[in-house]
Structures are given as C-alpha cells and as structure tokens.
Design a protein around this motif. Sequence first.
Motif, mmCIF file in Angstrom:
data_model
loop_
_atom_site.group_PDB
_atom_site.id
_atom_site.type_symbol
_atom_site.label_atom_id
_atom_site.label_comp_id
_atom_site.label_asym_id
_atom_site.label_seq_id
_atom_site.Cartn_x
_atom_site.Cartn_y
_atom_site.Cartn_z
ATOM 1 N N VAL A 56 41.141 -10.580 35.653
ATOM 2 C CA VAL A 56 40.073 -9.698 35.180
ATOM 3 C C VAL A 56 40.611 -8.286 34.951
ATOM 4 O O VAL A 56 40.408 -7.688 33.883
ATOM 5 N N THR A 89 46.388 -19.287 33.039
ATOM 6 C CA THR A 89 45.507 -19.317 34.205
ATOM 7 C C THR A 89 45.995 -20.313 35.256
ATOM 8 O O THR A 89 46.057 -20.001 36.448
ATOM 9 N N ALA A 198 40.039 -14.982 32.420
ATOM 10 C CA ALA A 198 39.219 -14.253 33.385
ATOM 11 C C ALA A 198 37.768 -14.727 33.358
ATOM 12 O O ALA A 198 37.130 -14.865 34.405
ATOM 13 N N ALA A 202 36.631 -16.149 36.851
ATOM 14 C CA ALA A 202 35.878 -15.135 37.594
ATOM 15 C C ALA A 202 34.740 -15.754 38.431
ATOM 16 O O ALA A 202 34.595 -15.398 39.611
#
Length: 305
Positions: A56, A89, A198, A202
């Motif tokens: 993020v 990721t 993100a 998140a």
Amino acid sequence: MSTPTPILPLRPRGTTEYGPVALVIVAVLSVQVGGAFAATLLPSLGVLGTTALRLVIAGVLLALVTRPRWRGRTVGDWRAVVVFAAALTLMNAFFYGSLTRLDIGVAVTIEFTGPLLMSAVLSRSGRDLLAVLAAASGVVLVSGGWRLLAGGEAVDPLGALLAALAGACWCGYILASARVGQRFAGLDGIALAMLLGAVVVAPLGVWSAGSRLLEPQLLGVGLLVALASSAIPYSLELVALRRLTPGVFGVLLSLEPAAAAGAGVVVLGQWMEPLQVLGVALVVLASVVIMSRPRRRSGADAASA
C-alpha cells in the motif's frame, strides 16, 4: 526482501561507468536493508499485514511520483499488469512468510536460486549448469543440510519451502516484467502492479493485523520498508540501467545474498556460521558466472537483463 531487486526490462546505452555501478550497489543494499526491517514488523503484523503495509505505502508513493496513465490501456496491457501484480504480491508474501522461520541471509540465498536456475536452463550452457550445481551446494551449506550428517537439524523445512516459492514467483516476476516493460514506460507498470496488489491484499492485511496497521511506530517502519525496498532501488536502477550492460547489471545483482547476510547481521543481529558464509559465497560466485555471460536478444533474456 529480496524483495528482491526488480529486474527492469530496459535497454542500457553507453559504456559502464563507476557512477551507475555505485547506484546499483546502493539499490541492492537498500533492498536488503528494507527486507531486514520488514522482518521486525512480522511479529506485530504477521505476513499478510506486513505485505499489505509494504504494498500500500510503496504503491501510493510510486503512483504519486510516476503518475501512471490509467486511461487508454488495452486489454493486453491490463492482462500483463495483473499477471505482474500477482507475481509481485505472491513473491512478497512467500518471502515474508519465510522470514518468520529463517534468517534473512538464508531466505534470500534460497530465494535467489530461483531466477539463477531459470537463467541457466534458458541458456542451455554446460558452464551455467555447472554453476547451478555449485549454487545448489551453496544452498545445502546455507540451509544447514550438512548438519544432517552429524545427526543435527537443518533449517526449518517450511521456511525453506516458502523461500523457494518466493524464488519461483521471482521467476514469474522477471518474465512478466518483460511484457510490462514493452507496454508501459518507466515505472508506470510497477506502480500500477503495486496498486493492484495492494487493493487485493489490503483487506486480508486488515483482517489479519487490524488496528495495529495504524500504530505510528509500525507505520514509520512500514514507510522505511516501502522506501528502502521499492521507491529508492527502483529509481536508482532505472537511472543505472541506461548506462550499464545487462551482464554488468546481472553481476551486481549477484551480490543480493551477501547483502542480505550483511543486513541480517547489522539490523537483526543474525550471524551466520562459517559454512553458511561459504554457501553464500558459492551462490554469489555461481550467479556471477551465469549473469556475466553474453545475452541473446530473446524475450527471456531481455527479462533477465
């Protein structure tokens, strides 16, 4: 991490100079220092929380700096970014997972063998395959496999598996970066990929870490991790790659395991045994051999440049 230093598919121009070399070395050190500080977040935020915080903050920072263009993108553009975001990721998540069980020097050394093996296989060179065998011996030493002969225990097997999975994702990251580099200018592709990653991770981070994500001290460390692991090295490499040949750049990236071991000592107080240091040296040497070979102008080689 390792998060590993990104290998950007840019075409270098000009000759090798000390300035660009210094930039890449600083980038390598920055990435590993960022990974070491990320390890300090894991006890409080867990793997998902740490991954979410890093992506993020880094995604927002890169987006503010690069201001990537969202409109006018083709379906192929977004498909490339989605694949890139998935590799990025998962690479972060697996690597941070490995840091909960392994010292950072051990984790990065195991992870680094992923792209090393991919590069050697693609080259189909006998010399490179011998280098991979040397790297494999290095991993055995780093992971403490030699202790099994004395009736002892090697490193945590799940941690080693997570580091190896991070290395596999790194291979996917390299291949996906080639496609993204053909479709996006500068850091636009990596910025969009981080933002997409993100958005996905998140909610999982909030579910895992909750309000701890908003604690000022942890946010400060998260900002440091985002700067050291993403914003600073990506920017430095973007400049350096314009003047470095792919071979020189690859050799400099070969310092990743050694830099990780050093960051582990300085930031985390994680000392390696002599045989583990020898193992790191073998992996670095094997990487220098493989990465310094002349590159062919294939898509895979461009990705590893």
